[in-house]
Design a protein around this motif. Structure first.
Motif, short mmCIF file in Angstrom:
data_model
loop_
_atom_site.label_atom_id
_atom_site.label_comp_id
_atom_site.label_asym_id
_atom_site.label_seq_id
_atom_site.Cartn_x
_atom_site.Cartn_y
_atom_site.Cartn_z
N UNK A 85 0.88 -1.16 0.04
CA UNK A 85 -0.21 -0.03 -0.09
C UNK A 85 0.91 1.42 -0.20
N UNK A 86 1.35 1.86 -1.29
CA UNK A 86 1.75 3.11 -1.19
C UNK A 86 0.86 4.32 -0.82
N UNK A 87 1.13 5.53 -0.45
CA UNK A 87 -0.05 6.45 0.03
C UNK A 87 0.78 7.80 -0.24
N UNK A 88 0.26 8.72 -0.55
CA UNK A 88 0.55 10.26 -0.34
C UNK A 88 -0.55 11.13 0.20
N UNK A 89 -0.18 12.02 1.22
CA UNK A 89 -0.97 12.99 1.80
C UNK A 89 -0.58 14.47 1.82
N UNK A 90 -1.14 15.32 1.35
CA UNK A 90 -0.84 16.58 1.46
C UNK A 90 -2.10 17.30 2.25
N UNK A 91 -1.35 17.92 3.37
CA UNK A 91 -2.32 18.50 4.43
C UNK A 91 -2.36 20.13 4.56
N UNK A 92 -3.49 20.83 4.32
CA UNK A 92 -3.50 21.94 4.36
C UNK A 92 -3.93 22.36 5.83
N UNK A 93 -3.02 23.29 6.29
CA UNK A 93 -3.35 23.91 8.01
C UNK A 93 -3.32 22.72 8.97
N UNK A 94 -2.12 22.04 8.55
CA UNK A 94 -1.74 21.07 9.50
C UNK A 94 -1.36 21.80 11.04
N UNK A 95 -1.59 21.23 11.85
CA UNK A 95 -1.28 21.82 13.20
C UNK A 95 0.00 21.37 13.65
N UNK A 96 1.02 22.19 13.58
CA UNK A 96 2.15 22.03 13.87
C UNK A 96 2.75 23.25 15.08
N UNK B 1 1.24 26.39 18.83
CA UNK B 1 0.65 25.69 17.64
C UNK B 1 0.38 26.66 16.61
N UNK B 2 0.60 26.31 15.36
CA UNK B 2 0.23 27.13 14.30
C UNK B 2 -0.19 26.22 13.00
N UNK B 3 -0.67 26.78 12.12
CA UNK B 3 -1.07 26.21 11.09
C UNK B 3 -0.03 26.22 9.90
N UNK B 4 0.36 25.20 9.42
CA UNK B 4 1.27 25.00 8.43
C UNK B 4 0.88 23.81 7.17
N UNK B 5 1.12 24.14 6.14
CA UNK B 5 0.95 23.13 5.15
C UNK B 5 2.06 21.85 5.30
N UNK B 6 1.60 20.64 5.11
CA UNK B 6 2.55 19.51 5.37
C UNK B 6 2.42 18.46 4.35
N UNK C 63 6.40 24.73 5.68
CA UNK C 63 6.98 25.89 5.91
C UNK C 63 8.38 25.91 6.50
N UNK C 64 8.44 25.21 7.65
CA UNK C 64 9.77 25.17 8.25
C UNK C 64 10.75 24.23 7.74
N UNK D 218 12.67 21.82 15.04
CA UNK D 218 12.04 22.80 15.57
C UNK D 218 11.64 22.29 16.98
N UNK D 219 11.56 20.95 17.37
CA UNK D 219 11.32 20.61 18.75
C UNK D 219 12.47 20.02 19.43
N UNK D 220 13.72 20.13 18.61
CA UNK D 220 14.81 19.46 19.18
C UNK D 220 15.00 18.04 19.20
N UNK D 221 14.11 17.37 18.42
CA UNK D 221 13.74 15.95 18.41
C UNK D 221 15.14 14.96 18.42
N UNK D 222 15.30 14.17 19.43
CA UNK D 222 16.40 13.21 19.40
C UNK D 222 16.45 12.40 18.29
N UNK D 223 17.75 11.89 17.84
CA UNK D 223 18.10 11.13 17.05
C UNK D 223 18.33 9.47 17.80
N UNK D 224 17.72 8.54 17.19
CA UNK D 224 18.14 7.47 17.91
C UNK D 224 18.70 6.11 16.79
N UNK D 225 19.60 5.29 17.43
CA UNK D 225 19.97 4.23 16.63
C UNK D 225 19.22 3.22 16.35
#
Length: 742
Positions: A553-564, A585-590, A627-628, A669-676
């Protein structure tokens, strides 16, 4: 991957009526006195099922996987751990948040017994799946991606559906008395669990009592890491289900209560120190000359409290930082299924969900920062959702069918005026540690924020529309293709819109992301709108042997006003945070895109050696904020599960290998950690002898140290050592359970 579910998962009560009416044809399990629901392997008849009832992107764990999941964890979210497109945010050990195709939590419509339950907590410590013990679950289904509008709105990523067993009835003139009892021990964290149920019924009335209990201390991570703080839990629940049927009508009422006196959250600054849920849920199903009618009504009250357990320096409600929530939810759902012709079906439905929530933080005696008044985060807030849908399904030829659905959801939200601990700034209040707001001299940081929030009108109404169009084409006897498009929408939740505090302390109490940052709401948020295109290819054995199957199952989603989120301040050098941020919280496209694949192959199937089957799941998703230009938060890296299942007479066994690639694409933006990356080997087996069933298993056999890609940060280690450490996973655990039925 095939999955087995009770006949009529979406029409379960109707099938119960049909089974009762045809009792002589039912399969007895207890001295030929009980009417039971037959089982159906959907993979064998996938092409003959309705699109809305069983899309190809729906999946359910097989029996061996379910046994291993419930043996390893008291969290019902674990039942889906090897399903296509599924992952979960790690939080408390009873409260993981489901993720489908990279969309999590509120973006997934999660139903328990037909009721959608919203978390009543600023940290989402009490999600829907935490209210049902995995041993109480009869059917568990995930639908990743395209979802029929009849399965609910106000969501983007898909649906999670779990159901308790329906009422059981005896044959005419008989009395049924049946039940089961089980006990479970998990060595890692010294976890204990118990579950029991009992049913008494005749041919018209049924009464069932169900209870569960689970308790554990902090677990130890693998590789010699040692105990992980704030991972303990204690919970117990019980429910009573009353069932009644007459002719083509069935009514079931369930009264439930759950208590969780404590649950640690290693990636949050707070822990859950009490959660009591009391509710009633009613279901009705009937068949008429014109079609079928299903109706559900519910009411639930939740009293929720947070503070700091001993790991975080708290000991009681008078120390640390007490936080309280009171929630009232109520609603209904009605669905009518009307055959228009031999090949056409119309479904019409209406639903209403009310969520009322108060969130307040009592003052702490002797504290200059948390007092002298009560902090009101949400004051008589409510979120009401009214939805209607129409869905048309047509079977044009034996090989071609379509589904078209339209849905409208109106979401109405409001909250009263709010207040901080103190309106006025004070050099003794600790406000020097908090980020300034400026422009309102003399007011505290949160006092200025509360004044600005109260000056604006709070009422908001979102009018959203969903569309789902799907086509299923059986191209050959061994290949079925299902393709479609969906426009799905979701309105902001109460905290995304109304969380107003601006100080470091206030913002870090808001957020269900486990990242150590602080969060601020936004009154101007718009509803998210996601446009998804997806296609599922299902190759399968055309013979009755059903030896193999492969789904892609391949899929693609484009979200307007995604809450990021966007950064509006820093938490650095305050409250022992390291490089944390205040995020709004702000609206961005994603955009999100990926591929899910699952398959199975029967290696052998004979009377002497039983059946041996290898199964596999592979998931990959990538999300990007347009956006970011950062990665979307907590997207699972490439991962897969490979398992060998064997059934020989009363014995079943499962060897499972979990593989996860290193997480390198993160949300900066959230300074998310990388994991091995890591690989885990698990083993489980089950043996049934008369009325007894013994289950045993070993998780993480080699005691591998690994860090959970969606686990967020171990915040207390961050505070004490000044280092970002991703949440480590559980080390080796020996698990065993014994179940007796009667």
């Amino acid at each position: 991957m095939s999955y087995t579910r009770t006949l009529g998962q979406h029409y379960g009560w109707l099938w119960a009526v049909a089974t009762v009416c045809c009792a002589p044809l039912a399969t007895p399990t207890h001295a030929a006195t009980v009417v039971t629901l037959p089982q159906l392997d959907v993979s064998d008849t996938q092409d003959d099922t309705e699109l809305a009832d069983s899309p190809l992107n729906a999946s359910s764990p097989n029996a061996a996987s379910r046994r291993m999941s419930s043996l390893s964890s008291p969290d019902s979210a674990s039942l889906f751990r090897d399903q296509p497109g599924f992952s979960s945010y790690a939080g408390g050990r009873l409260a993981n948040l489901p993720v489908l195709n990279g969309m999590a939590d509120d973006r997934v419509a999660t139903f328990v017994d037909g009721v959608r339950i919203s978390p009543a907590c600023p940290n989402h410590m009490n999600p829907a799946l935490s209210y049902i013990d995995p041993q109480s679950v009869q059917t568990a289904t995930s639908v990743a991606g395209l979802t029929p509008v009849s399965s609910g709105g106000d969501s983007l990523g898909g649906s999670i559906i779990v159901e308790r067993a329906p009422p059981r009835f005896a044959r005419h003139g008989k009395i049924l008395f049946t039940g089961s009892a089980s006990g479970t021990y998990r060595s890692n964290g010294s976890g204990y669990a118990a579950h029991g149920d009992m049913t008494v019924a005749n041919d018209m009335f049924s009464l069932r009592y169900n209870a569960s209990y689970a308790e554990a201390g902090n677990y130890s991570a693998g590789g010699g890491f040692g105990p992980v703080p704030s991972t303990e839990y204690l919970t117990y629940s019980h429910d009573i289900t009353f069932g009644m049927h007459k002719g083509n009508h069935l009514l079931a009422l369930t009264f439930s209560q759950q208590d969780t006196p404590r649950e640690g959250f290693p990636n949050q600054y707070m822990d859950m120190t009490n959660n009591r849920s009391t509710g009633v849920n009613g279901k009705y199903t009937g068949t008429f000359d014109w079609g079928e009618l299903e109706a559900t009504g519910y009411w639930r009250r939740v009293s929720h409290a947070m503070n700091m357990l001993a790991d975080k320096g708290g000991h009681s409600a008078t120390t640390g930082m007490p936080m309280n929530d009171e929630s009232r939810t109520a609603g209904y759902a009605i669905k009518a299924t009307i055959p228009l012709a031999r090949a056409h079906t119309l479904r019409l439905g209406s639903s209403f969900d009310h969520e009322g929530l108060n969130d307040w933080w009592p003052p702490l005696a002797g504290s200059s920062m948390m007092g002298p008044d009560t902090f009101h985060t949400l004051n008589d807030a409510h979120r009401d959702r009214l939805g209607h849908f129409a869905e048309w399904e047509a079977r044009w030829t034996p090989r071609l069918s379509t589904l078209l659905g339209l849905r409208n959801d109106v979401v109405m939200m409001n909250t009263g005026n709010v207040s901080p601990y103190s309106w006025m700034s004070s050099s003794m209040s600790g406000m020097s540690m908090m980020s300034g707001m400026g422009g309102m001299s003399g007011l505290s940081t949160d006092g200025a924020a509360a004044k600005a929030f109260n000056a604006r009108p709070h009422g908001r109404t979102d009018v959203n529309f969903d569309v789902t169009a799907m086509l299923r084409w059986k191209t050959t006897d061994s290949l079925t293709i299902e393709a479609g498009y969906a426009r799905k929408s979701r309105a902001p939740n109460l905290y995304e819109r109304y969380a107003w505090g601006r100080s470091s302390m206030a913002t870090t109490m808001i957020g269900w992301f486990g990242d150590g940052n602080g969060y601020v709401g936004n009154l101007d948020l718009k509803s998210e709108v996601a446009n998804t295109a997806s296609v599922t290819f299902d190759w399968h054995d055309p013979s009755l042997a059903n030896r193999w199957q492969l789904k892609v199952q391949p899929y693609y989603t484009y979200a307007h006003n995604y809450i990021n989120v966007q950064r509006i301040g820093s938490l650095a050098n305050s409250m022992n945070h390291l490089n944390g941020y205040v995020l709004q919280f702000v609206n961005h496209n994603a955009q999100m895109y990926g591929i899910n694949a699952s398959g199975r192959y029967a290696l052998w199937d004979s009377a002497h050696y039983g059946r041996g089957e290898v199964t596999g799941v592979l998931n990959w998703v990538r999300g990007q904020d347009m956006v970011s230009h950062s990665g979307l938060y907590q997207q699972m890296p490439l991962n897969g599960t490979l398992a060998l299942n064997e059934t020989v007479g009363p014995w079943t066994g499962r060897v499972e290998l979990n593989l996860v690639k290193a997480k390198s694409t993160v949300d900066w933006v959230r300074n998310e950690a990388r994991t091995p990356g890591y690989a885990l080997l698990n083993l489980a087996g089950s043996y049934k002898w008369r009325m007894l069933t013994l289950n045993a298993g070993i998780d993480n056999i080699f005691n591998q140290r690994y860090y959970m890609p969606l686990g967020g940060l171990l915040v207390m280690t961050e505070k004490s050592t000044g280092q970002h450490i991703a949440l480590p996973g559980m080390g080796r655990s020996f698990n065993v359970s014994l179940t007796a039925t009667f």
